[in-house]
Design a protein around this motif. Structure first.
Motif, PDB file in Angstrom:
ATOM      1  N   ASN A 182      66.313 -11.198  39.231  1.00 17.71           N
ATOM      2  CA  ASN A 182      66.059 -12.558  38.772  1.00 17.71           C
ATOM      3  C   ASN A 182      67.430 -13.211  38.686  1.00 17.71           C
ATOM      4  N   TRP A 183      67.498 -14.457  38.358  1.00 22.67           N
ATOM      5  CA  TRP A 183      68.773 -15.179  38.449  1.00 22.67           C
ATOM      6  C   TRP A 183      69.828 -14.594  37.515  1.00 22.67           C
ATOM      7  N   VAL A 184      69.472 -14.332  36.254  1.00 27.63           N
ATOM      8  CA  VAL A 184      70.463 -13.913  35.259  1.00 27.63           C
ATOM      9  C   VAL A 184      70.462 -12.425  34.942  1.00 27.63           C
ATOM     10  N   GLY A 185      69.509 -11.665  35.470  1.00 33.89           N
ATOM     11  CA  GLY A 185      69.455 -10.239  35.163  1.00 33.89           C
ATOM     12  C   GLY A 185      68.750  -9.943  33.857  1.00 33.89           C
ATOM     13  N   LYS A 186      67.814 -10.795  33.500  1.00 34.88           N
ATOM     14  CA  LYS A 186      67.058 -10.640  32.257  1.00 34.88           C
ATOM     15  C   LYS A 186      66.121  -9.435  32.343  1.00 34.88           C
ATOM     16  N   GLY A 187      65.971  -8.751  31.234  1.00 34.90           N
ATOM     17  CA  GLY A 187      65.088  -7.582  31.200  1.00 34.90           C
ATOM     18  C   GLY A 187      65.678  -6.437  31.999  1.00 34.90           C
ATOM     19  N   GLU A 188      64.833  -5.799  32.770  1.00 28.93           N
ATOM     20  CA  GLU A 188      65.254  -4.646  33.575  1.00 28.93           C
ATOM     21  C   GLU A 188      65.785  -5.060  34.940  1.00 28.93           C
ATOM     22  N   LYS A 189      65.824  -6.340  35.217  1.00 31.84           N
ATOM     23  CA  LYS A 189      66.180  -6.810  36.557  1.00 31.84           C
ATOM     24  C   LYS A 189      67.686  -7.017  36.710  1.00 31.84           C
TER      25      LYS A 189
END
Length: 115
Positions: free
Chosen positions: A58-65
């Motif tokens: 995702n754009w900001v690396g939120k969560g596990e991404k």
């Protein structure tokens, strides 16, 4: 399979640390073209990564991404899109990428998002 795609992505990111590789990538991405900058952004993303690979970002690396905004390929895509449309802003680019990443699970065969 996803691990392999992620490995290839990381190898590409490592290669893009070299200026010559970045210039070559920008040129290649610019050739994708499109009817407008939003269309070009979608086409570049589709050419550069599979939907299953896009699902880990995702754009900001939120969560596990992982954060797409911190990648060198993102920098190359913005440079190529900016060559195509000199009026393209970082905000417009970011919104286009975010939208494309948001719907990657659906394109990858997942459950459609609620509207």
């Amino acid at each position: 399979m996803e691990g392999n795609q992620e490995e290839k992505f990381d190898e590409t990111e490592a290669a893009l640390r070299e200026e010559a590789a970045r210039r070559k990538m920008i040129t290649r991405l610019a050739l994708v073209g499109g009817t407008n900058s939003e269309n070009m952004i979608r086409r570049m993303l589709s050419a550069a990564m599979t939907n299953s690979l896009a699902c880990i970002f995702n754009w900001v690396g939120k969560g596990e991404k992982r954060a797409f905004k911190d990648t060198l390929i993102k920098d190359c895509m913005f440079a190529a899109a900016h060559q195509f449309d000199r009026r393209l802003t970082e905000l417009t680019f970011r919104v286009g990428v975010q939208k494309w990443l948001r719907y990657a699970p659906e394109r990858n065969g997942g459950v459609p998002r609620k509207k």
